[in-house]
Design an enzyme around this catalytic site. Structure first.
Site, PDB file in Angstrom:
ATOM      1  CB  CYS A  15      -1.022  -0.143   1.486  1.00  8.33           C
ATOM      2  SG  CYS A  15       0.238  -0.066   2.931  1.00  8.33           S
ATOM      3  CG  HIS A  44       4.454  -6.864  11.384  1.00  5.99           C
ATOM      4  ND1 HIS A  44       2.758  -5.775  11.988  1.00  5.99           N
ATOM      5  CD2 HIS A  44       4.786  -6.027  12.214  1.00  5.99           C
ATOM      6  CE1 HIS A  44       2.997  -5.997  13.355  1.00  5.99           C
ATOM      7  NE2 HIS A  44       4.433  -5.369  12.966  1.00  5.99           N
ATOM      8  CG  HIS A  77       3.706  -1.390  12.586  1.00  3.00           C
ATOM      9  ND1 HIS A  77       4.883  -1.511  12.338  1.00  3.00           N
ATOM     10  CD2 HIS A  77       2.972  -1.896  11.521  1.00  3.00           C
ATOM     11  CE1 HIS A  77       5.172  -1.836  11.131  1.00  3.00           C
ATOM     12  NE2 HIS A  77       3.925  -2.556  11.062  1.00  3.00           N
ATOM     13  CD  GLU A 129      -3.155   1.846  13.112  1.00  3.36           C
ATOM     14  OE1 GLU A 129      -2.617   0.498  12.338  1.00  3.36           O
ATOM     15  OE2 GLU A 129      -3.832   2.359  13.068  1.00  3.36           O
ATOM     16  CB  THR A 168      -5.427   2.072   9.780  1.00  2.00           C
ATOM     17  OG1 THR A 168      -3.622   1.255   9.776  1.00  2.00           O
ATOM     18  CG2 THR A 168      -5.339   3.638   9.965  1.00  2.00           C
ATOM     19  CB  SER A 226       0.616  -8.725   8.234  1.00  2.00           C
ATOM     20  OG  SER A 226      -0.375  -8.361   7.115  1.00  2.00           O
ATOM     21  CG  ASN A 228      -2.764  -5.487   5.554  1.00  2.17           C
ATOM     22  OD1 ASN A 228      -2.833  -5.920   4.592  1.00  2.17           O
ATOM     23  ND2 ASN A 228      -1.584  -5.362   5.682  1.00  2.17           N
ATOM     24  CB  SER A 270       3.911  -5.612   4.884  1.00  2.00           C
ATOM     25  OG  SER A 270       2.522  -6.255   5.683  1.00  2.00           O
TER      26      SER A 270
END
Ligand code: SF4
Length: 308
Positions: A15, A44, A77, A129, A168, A226, A228, A270
Site C-alpha cells: 500500500c 510486518h 505502525h 499501532e 487502520t 500482519s 491486514n 506489506s
C-alpha cells in the site's frame, strides 16, 4: 495438483504507507550506510525484514539498547510519544516511517482528548499501532476495545463526550458492526469525519470479496504478524472461501488443492509483488489461464520526509 485457472486480484500487496516506509529505509541506508537501526519490524513481512537485515539493518524493540547518536527509523505502525522523547535524549538521527494515515489517528486522539472527549479505541491489544495511539493520551481518556464483551467490562465515564477511533487495518464489516453496538449503548458517541480504517485496507478487503465470487480457494500472501493480511484471510473465509495465509510458495501444502481447479491470489499490504510472482509460478502449468481482476485502481502516493 491441476490448477486450470488462477485469478490475480488487485489492489493487492504494498500500500502507499508501506511503499513509503520501505522507500525511507532504502534512502536512509543509501545516505548513511549500515548499520542503521529500525525500531520494530518496518512492516510486518518476514521477507522485507530479512532483505533489510542482509543489508546491515538491525531491528530492535527497545530503543534504550541503541547506541547514542545512531541512525534510527521508526516503523510504519507508529510509536508512542515517549519514544520520540527518548530519541531526542539519546541524540539519535531519527527518520519516522509512520504511515500518514496512522499519524492521522494519533492527531485525532490528541485533539479529541484535549477537547474533553473520552476515546473508545477499537483495535488489537499489543499491536504496535494500538500501543502508539494509546500512548498519546492519558489512561483516563481512552479505552481499547477488541470485541463487544470488552465494552461491558470497560470503565467508560458516563458524563463525558465520547468518540470512536479505530486501528487502520481492521475488518471493515466487523468494525462497522462493533461501532453500531457501541452506538446502541452510547447513542451520543461520535465518529471522526473520515473513518479510520484506511482506504488500502478497505480496497484490499473489497477486492478479496470479489475474488471469493470467482473461486472458493484463496491464497493470501502475507506474514502471520500482519494484521491486514490476517483480515484478508478472514474476509475471504467469511465470503465462503477456503483461504490460506502463506509467507511464500514454500508454505503451500499441495493436499490443500486436491480436486481444486481454480485458485485466487491476493497479498497483504506489506507483501512484496515478487512473492505474488513466485506463488503464481508455483501454480502455473502449460494449460493454466491467468486472469487479472481489478476492482479499483489505487493512485495515492505519500511523500517522503524532506530530509531525505
Ligand atoms: S495499511 Fe493503510 S494505514 Fe497501514 S501503512 Fe498501509 S496505507 Fe498506511
Amino acid at each position: 495438483m491441476d490448477i486450470k485457472q488462477i485469478y490475480l486480484v488487485s489492489p493487492r500487496g504494498f500500500c502507499a504507507g508501506v511503499k513509503r516506509a520501505v522507500g525511507i529505509v532504502e534512502a536512509v541506508l543509501k545516505k548513511y550506510g549500515a548499520p542503521i537501526y529500525i525500531r520494530h519490524h518496518i512492516v510486518h513481512n518476514v521477507h522485507v525484514v530479512k532483505g533489510f537485515e542482509s543489508q546491515g539493518v538491525i531491528f530492535i524493540e527497545e530503543l534504550e539498547k541503541v547506541p547514542d547518536k545512531s541512525v534510527v527509523v521508526f516503523s510504519s505502525h507508529g510509536s508512542p510519544p515517549s519514544l520520540y522523547t527518548m530519541a531526542k535524549k539519546k541524540n539519535l538521527i531519527l527518520y519516522d516511517a509512520t504511515c500518514p494515515l496512522v499519524i492521522k489517528v494519533h492527531l485525532e486522539a490528541k485533539r479529541y482528548a484535549m477537547m474533553g472527549y473520552f476515546i473508545i479505541y477499537i483495535g488489537q491489544k499489543n499491536h504496535p499501532e494500538a500501543i502508539g495511539v494509546l500512548g498519546e493520551v492519558s489512561k483516563e481518556s481512552i479505552v481499547l476495545i477488541e470485541r463487544i464483551e470488552d465494552l461491558d467490562k470497560a470503565r467508560i465515564p458516563k458524563n463525558k463526550k465520547k468518540i470512536i477511533l479505530t486501528q487502520t487495518t481492521l475488518s471493515f464489516d466487523d468494525t462497522k458492526i462493533l461501532v453500531e453496538q457501541i452506538q446502541k449503548k452510547y447513542p451520543l458517541v461520535i465518529l471522526p469525519p473520515v473513518f479510520d480504517i484506511c482506504f488500502s485496507t478497505q480496497n484490499r478487503q473489497n477486492a478479496v470479496k470479489a475474488l471469493a465470487r470467482k473461486t472458493k480457494t484463496i491464497i493470501v500472501i502475507g506474514s502471520k504478524a500482519s494484521s491486514n493480511s490476517n483480515k484478508l484471510r478472514y474476509v475471504a473465509e467469511k465470503e465462503g472461501a477456503k483461504a490460506y495465509l502463506i509467507d511464500d510458495e514454500t508454505d503451500i501444502n499441495i493436499k490443500w488443492f486436491k480436486n481444486i481447479e481454480s485458485v485466487g491470489i491476493t497479498a497483504g499490504a506489506s507483501a512484496p509483488e515478487q512473492l505474488v510472482k513466485r506463488v503464481t509460478a508455483f501454480f502455473s502449468g502449460d494449460q493454466t489461464i491467468i486472469k487479472d481482476i481489478e476492482t479499483i485502481r489505487e493512485t495515492v502516493a505519500f511523500p517522503f520526509p524532506k530530509s531525505i
